[in-house]
Design an enzyme around this catalytic site. Structure first.
Site, short mmCIF file in Angstrom:
data_model
loop_
_atom_site.label_atom_id
_atom_site.label_comp_id
_atom_site.label_asym_id
_atom_site.label_seq_id
_atom_site.Cartn_x
_atom_site.Cartn_y
_atom_site.Cartn_z
N SER A 45 0.87 -1.17 0.00
CA SER A 45 0.00 0.00 0.00
C SER A 45 0.91 1.22 0.00
O SER A 45 1.85 1.30 0.79
CB SER A 45 -0.91 -0.01 1.23
OG SER A 45 -1.94 0.93 1.05
N GLU A 46 0.62 2.17 -0.89
CA GLU A 46 1.60 3.22 -1.15
C GLU A 46 1.82 4.19 0.01
O GLU A 46 2.76 4.98 -0.01
CB GLU A 46 1.26 3.98 -2.43
CG GLU A 46 -0.06 4.74 -2.42
CD GLU A 46 -1.22 3.91 -2.96
OE1 GLU A 46 -1.13 2.67 -2.93
OE2 GLU A 46 -2.22 4.51 -3.39
N ASN A 47 0.97 4.13 1.04
CA ASN A 47 1.23 4.98 2.19
C ASN A 47 2.34 4.42 3.07
O ASN A 47 2.73 5.07 4.04
CB ASN A 47 -0.05 5.19 3.01
CG ASN A 47 -0.62 3.89 3.53
OD1 ASN A 47 -0.70 2.91 2.80
ND2 ASN A 47 -0.99 3.87 4.79
N GLY A 48 2.87 3.23 2.71
CA GLY A 48 4.07 2.78 3.40
C GLY A 48 4.03 1.45 4.11
O GLY A 48 4.60 1.32 5.19
N SER A 87 8.42 4.10 -0.67
CA SER A 87 7.26 3.41 -1.21
C SER A 87 7.17 3.60 -2.72
O SER A 87 6.94 2.66 -3.47
CB SER A 87 5.99 3.93 -0.53
OG SER A 87 4.86 3.31 -1.06
#
Lengths: 217, 233
Positions: A45-48, A87
């Protein structure tokens, strides 16, 4: 014809053992529910976070552990957390194998539009532009037509673009399409859907080569 | 040890003026500098440019500064959760620069790392790239994006020490590390300020060199935007 879960189920068949996968918001999120359990896959997930797990049990939510949809989540054994720059290094650097996201329109040249409708409140592209510009393997999950019955599988996108020439495969409620050579290739039909119905719902150039099998779900 | 510790949020925000550009860490409401935002509301500084992935919700996060009409311009990737934001944007009171999320992070990191600009494939061929320099590398097109310039960066960490070393927790890390050292002054607020020597140097995420001021934060709400759970079977 497939519903949202059907589309997710079909896309899940594209997920292979050893894949790192980024799932967008909406139908793509459902894909995680249908991935075979005899293969090893990690969701990014691109938020980390890499190694996302299911939603937490009630009472175990942690405000510090969310996905890109801002939903509370859990992590799987072997998971990791990282900053936003790292990320997108995973994404831009092509370390993530597969990106699955939704779209408002897809064109036969692989263009995708999924972030902005002129005249409406624009919420922003989030990570979508980075994802589509970088991933080598992009599957779009979408409905074949809009609510008025007009095709969203087009010769040319009419909405502002998210990325150019990037989509490789589209799974809709009607069909599985491959995007190459500036054309859509019909690979599979949804259960009970005829080639003709798909042709009628497709504005872009559609290549129908031989017998088109029905999806096996 | 070079001491970065200040006693409270008032001291940490000394030098704040109207018209400044700020970076604020956080993804949604996760990992936002709650104490710094509350103090900015109190200081009532105006005409601010805020670089932050999101713009909070109506009654929390950057939404508090929006309610108070303190923000002139937002630089964000996604701003969907805030009615007051929408109202100000549609009425033209608020200028909004939407930036792809990875580009936003890298514009922070570039400022931190001394790069004036970088090429990214994100946004090529879209309106985000309009008016920007583009260049081909190995047959693929890229867009030149400049590093951010900001007066203050406000970040939130889980643990820190007086040397300014920081450790983040979970996905509250997000943009916070990328903003450390990316502005003239970086202000870190932490849930737990521990004695120097207690943080294992192996586990430090951000070395104190990137932080000018650090303080013990208080009264963290840590709101959850989307509480999603599964049932016990």
């Amino acid at each position: 014809m497939l519903d949202k879960n059907g589309i997710a189920k079909r896309i899940a068949q594209e997920v292979q053992d050893g894949f790192y996968v980024n799932l967008g918001i909406g139908i793509p999120t459902l894909v995680a529910n249908y991935v075979r359990d005899d293969i090893e896959v990690e969701f990014q997930s691109e938020n980390g976070v890499l190694g996302m797990g299911p939603f937490p049990f009630e009472g175990e939510e942690d405000a510090d552990i969310i996905n890109a949809g801002k939903q509370t989540i859990t992590t799987m054994p072997g998971a990791s957390f990282f900053d936003s720059s790292m990320s997108f290094a995973m994404i831009r650097g092509k370390h993530v194998h597969l990106t699955i996201l939704g779209a408002m329109e897809v064109a036969e040249n692989g263009d995708i539009a999924n972030w902005k409708i002129p005249g409406k409140m624009v919420k922003g592209m989030g990570g979508a532009m980075d994802l589509v510009a970088s991933a080598e393997n992009i599957i779009v999950a979408m409905m074949h037509t809009n609510k008025r019955g007009e095709s969203k599988i087009l010769k040319k996108c009419s909405l502002p673009l998210t990325g150019v020439g990037c989509v490789t495969k589209v799974v809709t409620n009607l069909a599985v399409l491959e995007v190459k050579n500036n054309q859509f290739y019909l690979l599979e039909r949804a259960p009970g859907v005829s080639v003709e119905e798909i042709q009628n719902a497709t504005e872009g150039t559609l290549i129908v080569d031989g017998e088109i099998p029905e999806m096996i779900l | 040890m070079i001491n970065k510790k200040v006693n409270n949020v008032e001291e940490a925000l000394q030098g704040i003026k109207s018209g400044m550009t700020f970076m604020l860490g956080g993804f949604g409401l996760c990992g936002i500098p709650e104490n710094a935002i509350a103090e900015l509301v109190k200081l009532n500084v105006r005409e601010l440019t805020c670089i932050s992935n999101n713009a909070g919700v109506d009654d929390f996060g950057l939404g508090l500064l929006l309610q108070n009409k303190q923000i002139k311009k937002m630089i964000s990737s996604y701003v969907g959760e805030n009615d007051e934001f929408e109202r100000q944007m549609l009425s033209g009171e608020l200028e909004v620069e939407l930036t792809p999320q990875g580009t936003l992070a890298e514009k922070c990191r570039a400022a931190q790392a001394g790069f004036p600009a970088f090429y990214t494939p994100a946004g090529y061929g879209t309106e985000v790239a309009e008016g920007k320099e583009t260049r081909e590398f190995d047959g693929k097109m890229y867009v030149l994006e400049p590093a951010f310039k900001a007066d203050f960066a406000f970040v939130k960490a889980w643990k820190g020490d007086a040397a300014g070393n920081l450790i983040f927790k979970g996905t509250a890390r997000n943009f916070n590390p990328n903003m450390c050292g990316a502005a003239t002054i970086t202000v870190a607020e932490v849930e737990e300020l521990v004695p120097v020597g207690q943080l294992d140097p192996n586990n430090v995420h951000i070395p104190g060199i990137f932080v000018q001021r650090i303080f013990q934060g208080k009264n963290y709400e840590k709101r959850i935007e989307q509480r999603t759970v599964r049932q016990r079977s």
